[in-house]
Design a protein around this motif. Structure first.
Motif, PDB file in Angstrom:
ATOM      1  N   VAL A 166       0.812  -1.355  -0.118  1.00  0.00           N
ATOM      2  CA  VAL A 166      -0.080  -0.019  -0.074  1.00  0.00           C
ATOM      3  C   VAL A 166       0.904   1.330  -0.101  1.00  0.00           C
ATOM      4  O   VAL A 166       0.762   2.260  -0.750  1.00  0.00           O
ATOM      5  CB  VAL A 166      -1.057  -0.048   1.111  1.00  0.00           C
ATOM      6  N   GLU A 167       1.965   1.258   1.018  1.00  0.00           N
ATOM      7  CA  GLU A 167       2.740   2.667   1.049  1.00  0.00           C
ATOM      8  C   GLU A 167       3.364   2.729  -0.588  1.00  0.00           C
ATOM      9  O   GLU A 167       3.529   3.787  -1.068  1.00  0.00           O
ATOM     10  CB  GLU A 167       3.666   2.346   2.097  1.00  0.00           C
ATOM     11  N   ALA A 168       4.044   1.685  -1.000  1.00  0.00           N
ATOM     12  CA  ALA A 168       4.636   1.524  -2.297  1.00  0.00           C
ATOM     13  C   ALA A 168       3.568   2.324  -3.493  1.00  0.00           C
ATOM     14  O   ALA A 168       4.101   3.288  -3.829  1.00  0.00           O
ATOM     15  CB  ALA A 168       5.084   0.244  -2.964  1.00  0.00           C
ATOM     16  N   MET A 169       2.399   1.957  -3.388  1.00  0.00           N
ATOM     17  CA  MET A 169       1.382   2.361  -4.275  1.00  0.00           C
ATOM     18  C   MET A 169       1.268   3.935  -4.083  1.00  0.00           C
ATOM     19  O   MET A 169       0.853   4.677  -5.103  1.00  0.00           O
ATOM     20  CB  MET A 169       0.017   1.544  -4.299  1.00  0.00           C
ATOM     21  N   LYS A 190       1.913   1.597 -11.543  1.00  0.00           N
ATOM     22  CA  LYS A 190       2.752   0.655 -11.924  1.00  0.00           C
ATOM     23  C   LYS A 190       3.995   0.725 -12.416  1.00  0.00           C
ATOM     24  O   LYS A 190       5.224   0.124 -12.214  1.00  0.00           O
ATOM     25  CB  LYS A 190       1.638  -0.533 -12.553  1.00  0.00           C
ATOM     26  N   GLU A 191       3.930   1.638 -13.766  1.00  0.00           N
ATOM     27  CA  GLU A 191       4.858   1.875 -14.608  1.00  0.00           C
ATOM     28  C   GLU A 191       5.918   2.601 -14.016  1.00  0.00           C
ATOM     29  O   GLU A 191       7.214   2.440 -13.808  1.00  0.00           O
ATOM     30  CB  GLU A 191       4.622   2.464 -15.739  1.00  0.00           C
ATOM     31  N   LYS A 192       5.580   3.523 -13.171  1.00  0.00           N
ATOM     32  CA  LYS A 192       6.336   4.222 -12.454  1.00  0.00           C
ATOM     33  C   LYS A 192       7.385   3.605 -11.322  1.00  0.00           C
ATOM     34  O   LYS A 192       8.639   3.551 -11.194  1.00  0.00           O
ATOM     35  CB  LYS A 192       5.789   5.572 -11.550  1.00  0.00           C
ATOM     36  N   GLU A 335      -0.934  -7.543  -5.197  1.00  0.00           N
ATOM     37  CA  GLU A 335      -0.609  -8.424  -6.344  1.00  0.00           C
ATOM     38  C   GLU A 335       0.265  -7.745  -7.464  1.00  0.00           C
ATOM     39  O   GLU A 335       1.233  -8.257  -7.953  1.00  0.00           O
ATOM     40  CB  GLU A 335      -2.009  -8.542  -6.964  1.00  0.00           C
ATOM     41  N   ILE A 336      -0.087  -6.225  -7.617  1.00  0.00           N
ATOM     42  CA  ILE A 336       0.866  -5.669  -8.321  1.00  0.00           C
ATOM     43  C   ILE A 336       2.342  -5.547  -7.811  1.00  0.00           C
ATOM     44  O   ILE A 336       3.304  -5.818  -8.589  1.00  0.00           O
ATOM     45  CB  ILE A 336       0.193  -4.234  -8.470  1.00  0.00           C
TER      46      ILE A 336
END
Lengths: 344, 287
Positions: A166-169, A190-192, A335-336
């Motif tokens: 969650v933090e990464a997103m 996701k790309e970033k 999942e991502i």
């Protein structure tokens, strides 16, 4: 200190007819309310006894409130969970007129939509903090103003973020200029993040990890929590905690009174003491998060981390406070995140 | 056992074996069945009242290529670590069993199993201190080389392999040692008197005769390494995501026990399949 405690004791006499109550506080262990300098002056001034019980996760806290009616009088609830507690009828609205120090709380926190419902306050804003990043002063000479430094090839292999989906997103959302609580363009995030992965050295998982990596010179740039940064700086690590122009992720902890509490007045007195500048300055010296009470923040010495970094007035517009994350969202983020990590 | 016709003998057998079977039932069968049950659920019964049965958790393994990739990565890691353990451990066991005698053997044996007595987490953290930048290893090597040395071992697959090999090496040494020690000295003497070279003795006698022990050690290493998660997480950093860490995430990070249980059983099935495929070799080694 003396005047406040005097008024407190007078109020206590007036309110309860000199009857001493025992109030039970439910909180994380070692988080402000249970420290000696919090409990002892309060007990001395009011005659109430303070007893603590602890939880190890927010789910445990909610379960305890559900299954032990009447057992608690003050409970710490992160603003993400306050609405859930309100909808389940676990906590009661707070009569803010009984809390003298409530006037010092900034408008933004006092009317926070997550802590209020139907115009009633259910959580008294207590402390808040940020998730942003810090740089190692030994290797980063120019203090950056942008989150892009995490992607900077100059620091390739010297960057770390926390291993948390969650933090990464959320960081990906900040970097792509999106609302962290409503990510519209998930593919862009996701790309970033995917382009961030080659720059990373490792993932950190605890404050202790972070300090060790920084002290060993493994890292130049790493995401970090404001409260932990204050402690690391006090500990002597040469780091600078930054809030970039893209913004930072904020969290807010509130103090609430359970609906089944039988000592509501004493509970409010305790909450009043918890947001009091007198108490907060002592706690800050021992390492505290930022106070939601403007008056308490102003009472800090001028070189205090919570005044210089988090007290910056133009900061407020850049902070995006976290909203509740549903299980579905959490799982799709995981999942991502796992897909990104597996591709390494 | 077929000869046990005597009723009192049979009673004694039941009495002696029942603690072991009871233990297996309580410690192995019951938790595993609970996990197998969880793996077919939509939600945990204690959290959601309207849970049901589904095959969806197993389907997710097939629909998301991440899991397959990671499983392959973990199996490769298992094979690498096992091979390294055999290459290092078997010669050690050979020397211990056939060359060194008396007090020295006891001391060396103690040194081999000593790491086993410490907590595995402590062992892995010690490796982190040794391998990390400006750590013990780099400082030590800098005493001998004049230039500024940067090994960059920490947070690589090599670091993960080093940590795992160190953790599991004693298994291979112990099992090989026991097999090698049981070989009758007279056989070796006979071979030598017939003019066999040392290499021939190793290849034609020692290796085949100790193969059951070596294989048992290899299996003991391979199976836990494929599912390992703690060592890769600490030593692997960015590249430390394996099948085991993904299972751990399901249990710890998102509380999706059904999916975590399903992934665990797929791992169990794959490991059993690999062992079944290898069983002709294992059986040959036993005869």
């Amino acid at each position: 200190m003396k005047t406040f405690l005097l008024t407190l004791s007078v109020a206590a006499f007036a309110a309860s007819g000199a009857l001493a109550d025992e109030i039970r506080v439910l909180n994380w262990q070692g988080y402000g309310t249970d420290q000696d300098f919090a409990v002892e002056p309060f007990e001395k001034a009011t005659g109430h006894k303070v007893v603590h019980e602890y939880f190890n996760s927010e789910q445990e806290m909610l379960t305890k409130l559900r299954t032990n009616p009447g057992a608690y009088d003050v409970v710490l609830i992160n603003s993400i969970y306050t609405q859930q507690a309100v909808s389940e009828g676990l906590i009661a609205p707070v009569d803010t007129s009984k809390i003298e120090n409530f006037a010092g709380i900034s408008e933004k926190f006092a009317t926070d939509p997550q802590l209020t419902s139907d115009g009633e306050v259910y959580g008294v804003p207590w402390v808040w903090g940020l998730t942003s990043f810090a740089v190692n002063n030994n290797s980063v000479s120019e203090v950056p103003d942008s989150l892009e430094i995490l992607w900077d090839p100059e620091y390739s292999g010297r960057v770390a973020i926390r291993d948390d989906a969650v933090e990464a997103m959320h960081f990906g959302a900040l970097a792509t200029g999106q609302d962290i609580n409503d990510i519209k363009d998930v593919d862009a995030v996701k790309e970033k993040l995917s382009s961030l992965m080659p720059n990373l050295r490792t993932f950190w998982s605890s404050e202790n990890d972070w300090n060790q990596y920084m002290a060993a010179g493994e890292l130049d740039v790493a995401t970090y929590w404001s409260g932990s940064a204050a402690r690391s700086i006090a500990f002597g690590l040469p780091i600078t905690f930054l809030v970039p122009k893209e913004g930072a992720i904020g969290w807010l902890d509130g103090l609430s009174v359970p609906a089944t509490s039988e000592h509501k007045d004493a509970a409010l007195q305790f909450i009043d003491w918890m947001i009091d500048p007198e108490f907060y300055t002592v706690w800050d010296a021992a390492g505290a998060p930022a106070s939601a009470n403007t008056a308490a923040a102003a009472a800090l010495p001028d070189d205090a981390f919570n005044k210089t970094v988090l007290g910056n007035p133009d900061l407020a517009d850049r902070i995006q406070f976290m909203a509740p994350v549903s299980d579905e969202t959490r799982e799709s983020y995981l999942e991502i995140w796992q897909g990104l990590k597996a591709a390494q | 056992m077929a000869e046990l016709t005597n009723a009192s003998d049979r009673r004694r057998l039941v009495a002696l074996l029942s603690p072991a079977y009871l233990w297996l039932l309580v410690a192995v069968f019951l938790p595993l069945s609970a996990m197998l049950f969880f793996s077919f659920l939509t939600d945990l019964p204690q959290d959601t009242p309207d849970w049901g049965f589904t095959l969806g958790n197993y389907a997710r393994f097939l629909s998301n290529p991440t899991y397959g990739t990671l499983l392959w990565k973990s199996v490769t890691l298992g094979l690498t670590v096992t091979l390294a353990c055999i290459l290092i451990g078997y010669p050690c066991a050979l020397v211990l069993a056939r060359t060194i005698k008396g007090r020295a053997r006891e001391t060396l044996f103690l040194l081999v199993i000593l790491p086993f007595w410490s907590n595995s987490l402590v062992r892995i953290f010690s490796w982190a201190i040794v391998l990390r930048g400006n750590g013990v290893l780099e400082r030590f090597l800098e005493l001998f080389v004049p230039f500024d040395l940067r090994l960059n071992l920490m947070f690589t697959t090599t670091a993960v392999v080093i940590g795992l090999v160190h953790s599991y090496l004693p298994y291979v040494i112990l099992t090989s040692y026991l097999a090698l020690q049981a070989i009758d000295d007279d056989i070796i003497e006979a071979a030598r008197s017939m003019g066999a070279s040392r290499l021939t003795i190793l290849r034609r006698l020692l290796l085949p005769l100790s193969m059951p022990g070596l294989m048992a050690g290899a299996v003991l290493v391979f199976v836990p390494v494929v599912g390992s998660f703690m060592e890769p997480r600490i030593l692997g950093g960015r590249v430390g995501t394996y099948y085991g860490t993904v299972i751990e995430d399901q249990f710890v990070a998102v509380y999706n026990w059904p999916l975590g249980a399903a992934l665990s059983f797929i791992l169990l099935a794959v490991v059993l399949l690999i062992l079944a495929l290898a069983s002709p070799i294992l059986r040959k080694a036993n005869t």
